[in-house]
Write a protein that holds these residues in place. Structure first.
Motif, PDB file in Angstrom:
ATOM      1  N   PHE A   1       0.874  -1.181   0.000  1.00 14.11           N
ATOM      2  CA  PHE A   1       0.000   0.000   0.000  1.00 14.11           C
ATOM      3  C   PHE A   1       0.908   1.227   0.000  1.00 14.11           C
ATOM      4  N   LEU A   2       0.992   1.908  -1.139  1.00  9.77           N
ATOM      5  CA  LEU A   2       1.930   3.020  -1.250  1.00  9.77           C
ATOM      6  C   LEU A   2       1.533   4.197  -0.367  1.00  9.77           C
ATOM      7  N   VAL A   3       0.256   4.268  -0.015  1.00  9.80           N
ATOM      8  CA  VAL A   3      -0.207   5.378   0.803  1.00  9.80           C
ATOM      9  C   VAL A   3       0.396   5.321   2.213  1.00  9.80           C
TER      10      VAL A   3
ATOM     11  N   ASN B   1      -8.142  -4.727   7.918  1.00  7.99           N
ATOM     12  CA  ASN B   1      -8.373  -3.310   8.167  1.00  7.99           C
ATOM     13  C   ASN B   1      -7.378  -2.462   7.370  1.00  7.99           C
ATOM     14  N   ALA B   2      -7.221  -2.806   6.112  1.00 12.32           N
ATOM     15  CA  ALA B   2      -6.219  -2.161   5.256  1.00 12.32           C
ATOM     16  C   ALA B   2      -6.662  -0.763   4.833  1.00 12.32           C
ATOM     17  N   PRO B   3      -5.681   0.092   4.505  1.00 13.64           N
ATOM     18  CA  PRO B   3      -5.982   1.491   4.193  1.00 13.64           C
ATOM     19  C   PRO B   3      -6.507   1.673   2.777  1.00 13.64           C
ATOM     20  N   HIS B   4      -7.705   1.152   2.499  1.00 13.58           N
ATOM     21  CA  HIS B   4      -8.319   1.354   1.185  1.00 13.58           C
ATOM     22  C   HIS B   4      -9.834   1.370   1.358  1.00 13.58           C
ATOM     23  N   ASP B   5     -10.489   2.340   0.719  1.00 12.52           N
ATOM     24  CA  ASP B   5     -11.942   2.492   0.883  1.00 12.52           C
ATOM     25  C   ASP B   5     -12.719   1.715  -0.169  1.00 12.52           C
ATOM     26  N   PHE B   6     -13.827   1.145   0.255  1.00 14.67           N
ATOM     27  CA  PHE B   6     -14.740   0.450  -0.649  1.00 14.67           C
ATOM     28  C   PHE B   6     -16.150   0.992  -0.446  1.00 14.67           C
TER      29      PHE B   6
ATOM     30  N   GLY C   1     -17.225   2.733  -8.003  1.00 14.19           N
ATOM     31  CA  GLY C   1     -15.940   3.369  -8.284  1.00 14.19           C
ATOM     32  C   GLY C   1     -15.197   3.871  -7.061  1.00 14.19           C
ATOM     33  N   THR C   2     -15.752   3.708  -5.868  1.00 11.92           N
ATOM     34  CA  THR C   2     -15.088   4.175  -4.646  1.00 11.92           C
ATOM     35  C   THR C   2     -13.696   3.568  -4.478  1.00 11.92           C
ATOM     36  N   CYS C   3     -13.540   2.343  -4.906  1.00 15.22           N
ATOM     37  CA  CYS C   3     -12.307   1.585  -4.664  1.00 15.22           C
ATOM     38  C   CYS C   3     -11.253   1.764  -5.757  1.00 15.22           C
ATOM     39  N   CYS C   4     -11.479   2.735  -6.662  1.00 11.94           N
ATOM     40  CA  CYS C   4     -10.576   2.928  -7.803  1.00 11.94           C
ATOM     41  C   CYS C   4      -9.117   3.112  -7.347  1.00 11.94           C
ATOM     42  N   LEU C   5      -8.196   2.477  -8.033  1.00 14.28           N
ATOM     43  CA  LEU C   5      -6.788   2.573  -7.650  1.00 14.28           C
ATOM     44  C   LEU C   5      -5.899   2.446  -8.880  1.00 14.28           C
ATOM     45  N   THR C   6      -4.650   2.797  -8.688  1.00 16.46           N
ATOM     46  CA  THR C   6      -3.658   2.523  -9.726  1.00 16.46           C
ATOM     47  C   THR C   6      -2.677   1.490  -9.190  1.00 16.46           C
ATOM     48  N   LEU C   7      -2.194   0.691 -10.118  1.00 12.73           N
ATOM     49  CA  LEU C   7      -1.155  -0.284  -9.795  1.00 12.73           C
ATOM     50  C   LEU C   7       0.150   0.334 -10.276  1.00 12.73           C
TER      51      LEU C   7
END
Ligand code: FES
Length: 94
Positions: free
Chosen positions: A6-8, A29-34, A42-48
């Motif tokens: 998790f780069l954040v 409990n990872a730092p990513h919203d769904f 689209g809440t969970c949109c991310l870049t790899l």
């Protein structure tokens, strides 16, 4: 085992190949919203930022949702990702 970063936060976890990103995040409990968790909000949109080749290919439905949410090239939906190798993810701000 594949590494999920998790780069954040800079946190890296080892996960079994075939792990769903959504399942991992919920259990840890990872730092990513769904939101919807089914590929439509689209809440969970991310870049790899690395490892785009190490996840399942996007379906047409996923691509449609991503296009509605962001212009970022290669963006994916976290709720649809299956981790098959090392990846590093960063959420897309909306
Ligand atoms: S949580 Fe709604 S698209 Fe992923």
């Amino acid at each position: 085992m594949p590494k999920l970063t998790f780069l954040v936060t800079g946190q890296t976890h080892e996960v079994p190949a075939g792990t769903k990103f959504l399942d991992f995040c919920r259990k840890n409990n990872a730092p990513h919203d769904f939101g919807c968790t089914v590929g439509s909000c689209g809440t969970c949109c991310l870049t790899l930022e690395s490892g785009a080749e190490n996840v399942n290919p996007a379906t047409d439905d996923e691509k449609e949702t991503v296009e509605m949410c962001t212009d970022v090239k290669g963006a994916r939906l976290g709720c649809q990702l299956v981790i098959n190798g090392d990846i590093a993810v960063r959420p897309i701000e909306r």
